[in-house]
Write an enzyme that holds these catalytic residues in place. Structure first.
Site, mmCIF file in Angstrom:
data_model
loop_
_atom_site.group_PDB
_atom_site.id
_atom_site.type_symbol
_atom_site.label_atom_id
_atom_site.label_comp_id
_atom_site.label_asym_id
_atom_site.label_seq_id
_atom_site.Cartn_x
_atom_site.Cartn_y
_atom_site.Cartn_z
ATOM 1 N N GLU A 127 59.937 -63.373 37.372
ATOM 2 C CA GLU A 127 58.843 -63.720 38.301
ATOM 3 C C GLU A 127 57.439 -63.495 37.740
ATOM 4 O O GLU A 127 56.577 -62.903 38.385
ATOM 5 C CB GLU A 127 59.018 -62.950 39.611
ATOM 6 C CG GLU A 127 60.346 -63.236 40.278
ATOM 7 C CD GLU A 127 60.600 -62.401 41.533
ATOM 8 O OE1 GLU A 127 59.736 -61.615 41.923
ATOM 9 O OE2 GLU A 127 61.690 -62.559 42.114
ATOM 10 N N ASN A 169 63.570 -65.705 34.393
ATOM 11 C CA ASN A 169 64.098 -65.936 35.742
ATOM 12 C C ASN A 169 62.951 -65.999 36.750
ATOM 13 O O ASN A 169 62.068 -65.139 36.742
ATOM 14 C CB ASN A 169 65.031 -64.757 36.089
ATOM 15 C CG ASN A 169 65.873 -64.970 37.334
ATOM 16 O OD1 ASN A 169 66.582 -65.979 37.438
ATOM 17 N ND2 ASN A 169 65.823 -64.030 38.263
ATOM 18 N N HIS A 206 66.148 -69.574 46.088
ATOM 19 C CA HIS A 206 66.102 -69.083 47.470
ATOM 20 C C HIS A 206 65.474 -70.182 48.328
ATOM 21 O O HIS A 206 64.270 -70.413 48.255
ATOM 22 C CB HIS A 206 65.250 -67.811 47.563
ATOM 23 C CG HIS A 206 65.812 -66.654 46.810
ATOM 24 N ND1 HIS A 206 66.979 -66.020 47.188
ATOM 25 C CD2 HIS A 206 65.384 -66.005 45.705
ATOM 26 C CE1 HIS A 206 67.226 -65.030 46.341
ATOM 27 N NE2 HIS A 206 66.281 -65.001 45.427
ATOM 28 N N GLU A 235 70.260 -66.769 42.004
ATOM 29 C CA GLU A 235 70.161 -65.973 43.242
ATOM 30 C C GLU A 235 70.269 -66.875 44.464
ATOM 31 O O GLU A 235 69.535 -66.720 45.451
ATOM 32 C CB GLU A 235 68.829 -65.202 43.284
ATOM 33 C CG GLU A 235 68.588 -64.346 42.056
ATOM 34 C CD GLU A 235 67.280 -63.551 42.110
ATOM 35 O OE1 GLU A 235 66.644 -63.466 43.175
ATOM 36 O OE2 GLU A 235 66.896 -63.015 41.060
ATOM 37 N N ASP A 237 70.587 -68.742 47.757
ATOM 38 C CA ASP A 237 70.869 -68.656 49.197
ATOM 39 C C ASP A 237 70.072 -69.745 49.887
ATOM 40 O O ASP A 237 69.017 -70.168 49.411
ATOM 41 C CB ASP A 237 70.631 -67.263 49.800
ATOM 42 C CG ASP A 237 69.296 -66.630 49.452
ATOM 43 O OD1 ASP A 237 68.335 -67.352 49.143
ATOM 44 O OD2 ASP A 237 69.227 -65.387 49.523
#
Ligand code: G3I
Length: 305
Positions: A127, A169, A206, A235, A237
């Protein structure tokens, strides 16, 4: 095949989940996780605050609990994460400049060395880019040590664990037309052209109504892969429920399978009740451990192509 992991393996991919150490005593949780997934990320336990709570005092107990569970059950490990502006221990939050640069590189070296040989891929840097339209780096104490902090972290990680894939990432890098996506792309392009050791890019993925799965997702993954790196969904979702949620999950699987260098997909938790989105239902199993429509869609797509 009849599980996510086995079905992904038939396509030459993995299917993973984040595991929280606090849930390893929940047998419903471990039964599902062990049955369905073959790549494991520690949700919090390998982060900077967990592994170096005091400077130069490293604690691997919580990380090892997850690493051992994974390896004892025949799964591979994704390391998350070596250098990040968030979840820094207090002593690091208060540091700046050259002392912070040294402390960061020492952290990368010590943690990657400790887990050497056990990690399939490390999220070396997490990030580091700003949200919005600037395409700039995120302001942080790490960024203020100099723009080359990211490549320095990658070089330290390569020296410590030469066999782990080294990944950058980030989130909100899914839509090809967004400035943040373009900025990460240019960094990876620059690293590849200068021989900075980078092997992969992780797309956190996400998604919610404000940040839906973009229609150009496959383009994004393919363009990064064409730079000569692997791409991984790290990750995943997706907020929502029912058919709409299932369709979006199916689209993600389809996009990954269409890109040769998309190695695998990790969802960020097992059941909805395990998600960091406390009030949401973004995962593949409901709070009772039952498969959702999204699960059926993912499994079917893995078995279709
Ligand atoms: O363990 C403490 C507990 O002792 C304390 O009583 C409690 C009170 O707040 O906090 C607990 O720690 C929490 C920890 O999760 C474990 O549950 C932290 O407050 C909480 O901030 C932390 O949240 C994690 C978050 O990262 C922090 O940034 C989430 O679990 C984790 O899912 C989330 O994961 C991130 C990825 O690392 C990077 N990408 C985004 C993703 C989602 O935010």
């Amino acid at each position: 095949a009849s599980t996510l992991g086995a079905s992904a393996a038939e396509r030459g991919r993995y299917f993973g989940t984040a595991i929280a150490g606090s849930r390893l005593s929940d047998s419903q949780y471990t039964t599902i996780a062990n049955r369905e997934f073959n790549m494991i990320s520690a949700e919090n336990e390998m982060k900077l605050d967990a592994t170096e709570p005091n400077q130069n005092q490293f604690t691997f107990g919580s990380g090892d609990q997850i690493a051992n569970w994974a390896l004892n059950n025949g799964k591979r490990l994704r390391g998350h994460t070596l250098a990040w502006h968030s979840q820094q221990p207090g002593w690091m939050q208060r540091m700046e400049g050259s002392s912070l640069r040294s402390a960061m590189l020492n952290h990368v070296t010590r943690v990657a060395t400790y887990y050497r040989g056990k990690i399939y891929a490390w999220d070396v840097v997490n990030e580091a880019f700003a949200d919005g339209s600037s395409g700039a780096r995120r302001d942080s104490n790490l960024q203020r040590t100099g723009n080359d902090w990211i490549e320095a972290a990658f070089r330290a990680a390569r020296a410590a664990d030469p066999n782990a894939k080294l990944c950058y990432n980030d989130y909100n890098t899914d839509n090809w037309s967004h400035a943040k996506t373009q900025a990460v792309y240019r960094m990876v392009q620059d690293f590849k052209s200068r021989g900075v050791p980078i092997d992969c890019v992780g797309f956190q993925a996400h998604f919610n109504s404000g940040n839906p799965v973009p229609s150009n997702y496959h383009t994004t993954l393919q363009n990064f892969a064409d730079l000569g790196v692997d791409v991984q969904i790290t990750e995943l979702d997706i907020e929502g429920s029912g058919t709409s949620q299932a369709d979006q999950y199916r689209g993600i699987v389809q996009a990954c399978l269409a890109v040769t260098r998309c190695n695998g997909i990790t969802v960020w938790g097992v059941r909805d009740s395990d998600s960091w989105r406390a009030s949401g239902t973004p995962l593949l199993f409901n709070g009772n451990g039952q498969k959702k429509a999204a699960y059926d869609a993912v499994l079917a797509q893995l078995n279709t192509g």
